[in-house]
Design a protein around this motif. Sequence first.
Motif, PDB file in Angstrom:
ATOM      1  N   PHE A 166       0.809  -1.224   0.000  1.00 50.20           N
ATOM      2  CA  PHE A 166       0.000   0.000   0.000  1.00 50.20           C
ATOM      3  C   PHE A 166       0.840   1.271   0.000  1.00 50.20           C
ATOM      4  O   PHE A 166       0.282   2.366  -0.035  1.00 50.20           O
ATOM      5  N   ARG A 169      -0.094   4.169  -2.296  1.00 52.07           N
ATOM      6  CA  ARG A 169      -1.490   4.585  -2.407  1.00 52.07           C
ATOM      7  C   ARG A 169      -1.725   5.877  -1.627  1.00 52.07           C
ATOM      8  O   ARG A 169      -0.922   6.280  -0.803  1.00 52.07           O
ATOM      9  N   GLU A 173      -8.034   6.167  -0.620  1.00 51.47           N
ATOM     10  CA  GLU A 173      -8.305   4.787  -1.044  1.00 51.47           C
ATOM     11  C   GLU A 173      -8.586   3.866   0.140  1.00 51.47           C
ATOM     12  O   GLU A 173      -8.829   2.681  -0.048  1.00 51.47           O
ATOM     13  N   PHE A 174      -8.531   4.420   1.361  1.00 47.89           N
ATOM     14  CA  PHE A 174      -8.667   3.566   2.543  1.00 47.89           C
ATOM     15  C   PHE A 174      -9.926   3.896   3.341  1.00 47.89           C
ATOM     16  O   PHE A 174     -10.433   5.017   3.291  1.00 47.89           O
ATOM     17  N   GLN A 178      -8.669   1.719   8.369  1.00 50.38           N
ATOM     18  CA  GLN A 178      -7.346   1.586   7.740  1.00 50.38           C
ATOM     19  C   GLN A 178      -6.556   2.877   7.837  1.00 50.38           C
ATOM     20  O   GLN A 178      -5.356   2.861   8.087  1.00 50.38           O
TER      21      GLN A 178
END
Lengths: 355, 333
Positions: A166, A169, A173-174, A178
């Motif tokens: 990850f 990223r 996106e989480f 997260q």
Amino acid sequence: MAESPLAETAVAQPAIGMGEDLVEVKNLKVHFPIRRGLIIERTLGWVHAVDGISFTIKKGETLGLVGESGCGKTTTGRAIMQLEKPTAGEVLFEGRDLVTMPKEDLRQNRRRIQMIFQDPFASLDPRMTVGGIISEPLEIHQLLNPKEREEKVRELLRIVGLNPYFVNRYPHEFSGGQRQRIGVARSLVLDPEFIVCDEPISALDVSIQAQLINLLEELQDQFGLTYLFIAHDLAVVRHISSRIAVMYVGKIMELADRNELYDLPLHPYTKALLSAVPIPDPVIEKQRHRIIMQGDVPNPANPPSGCRFHTRCPFAKPECSEDEPPLEEVRPNHFVACFFWKEISERTAPPLAVN
Amino acid sequence: MEPLLEVKGLRTEFPTREGVVHAVNGISYTVMPGEAVGIVGESGCGKSISALSIINLVPKPGRIAAGEVLFEGKNLLTYTDEEIRKVRGNDIAIIFQDAMTSLNPVLTVLTQLTEPLVLHMGMDMAGAERRAVEIMEMVEIPFARTRIRDYPHNFSGGMRQRVMIAMALTCDPKLVICDEPTTALDVTIQAQILDLLNRLRQDLAMAVIMITHDLGIVAGLCDRINVMYAGYIVEKATTEALFANPRHPYTLGLLRSIPRINQSRRVKLIPIDGFPPDLTQVGGASCPFQPRCVYPVERCEAENPPLDPVEEDHWAACWVDVYAEAGKERVNG
């Protein structure tokens, strides 16, 4: 139920730290000016966010700091971090005062003190990659070479339960849980000893909260961390803390070991607070007697005279509005700021059912 | 006794560029007159949308795709805008989480409280004002007579929520939908509001739908509970049965994952792994909870279990006998 609450507390003692003080807060005050005027600013008054509090945090323990919104718990955390300049008082870290420390020394010491913020959506820069966010403290402190940094970031992602792939990223996106794990990884990158956790799970869903609580507990065991855990959820605080301080309008009302505080609260505010929390058990809920406090939390810009709680206290007497009760040790490791704790306790039952 | 509200196979969806979001996927439940029914679940499980669907307040581009909402036997979903407006605020009222955004900031509380009395009940202004003050006193707002001329921002968070409750009560509703009414409040203020709601419910004999994520709140207030996950009701039971004997792995998981304030022993929490599904992906053949479930069987992937009775007055949507599985764990460990 037949058993005395005093007998109950004697059974299970929580895990207490090694006994050595890591952080010592002495008579800390943080007042914010209320300003008016555009060009010529005038100070109209002061918000007494934190108004003279003292406590210690032992190495390896978790001190819970609870209270309602506006009680000054977050400001206390920020003042310890030196993110807010204290109006008065000392914050000793391993015996050295962070407030008066020279800037460069403070910068060096900051590596060992970190913070996890409440809102995982606001605390991560949306334009930085996860790897960038986690490794930024290393760049600031000029630690490790780029290759080692990358390795460290991957290792931390693994530790907090995220996929090491990850790194490239972006935060959007989480999910919330997260993102909070990313915040935890960032707080760990400089190998700190002490972490201020400011409501780290209150933005998360119930099923995700337990994941984060367990992670924080595992990290504490693994790295020997010391936590100041700031929260308003009293059940979570009981679960994670070794000792707990209860704040109200800038003051500490009561401070005790976790089971002592919940099974034998002595301050009328703590009693009312605990009795207000709904318990997910219909059988207990039916039997409980709830203390309903009248009115709202007072405005910290204009705190009540004497005891801060006298305006809402069901047991208040005339002297409560005149003098301020000091925080005194009334049982071993149990501090209370109330003139009448003894007679109040004799007259009221503990707010949580004792199994 | 006839049910006051009967929701049958309600399905609400939102067409978006990323696909259709299946917010509510064919839920059915009843509310009896005077009963308090809890709807619990996490954010995005469809609990609020299911309630908004009842009074046709689903925000655009959402649409109710299927189902019936029978209120006193009549299907509200067939009502015209004009007809449903007569029901809203009159027979069915709603209390939202955030009083600051639900109250109009530029109108006094007086104006906002008297409006429904004039519109729905046909009162004159003087009568409406008298009634409005009465309701303010009923929700225990001090100095109601003078405070009624204040604007919403003049009130504290707890008092503002009382104003919201007052607004909901103006036309003597038979059903009040409470959508997370205390989530924005401190715990001592929350206790005041819940205490007030409970007393009003008994005094006025109104039914309540309590939407919340807090299992503690429904435990104290509700007679029956619906547990929602990914737009489905996965378990439905009396409050006592749900807490004593949860039959869906999600309910069991929730109860195991929350720390208990009345527990002195420090036990490790058992979280639910993973996170809730993307609602554009649900509505297919498989059980939506299957990826996070601790008791999955092969059938879960092929067939979404229906909400079937497991004992009297208790339904669960699961192929597995959770009670037996959890019992085995107790024996083994």
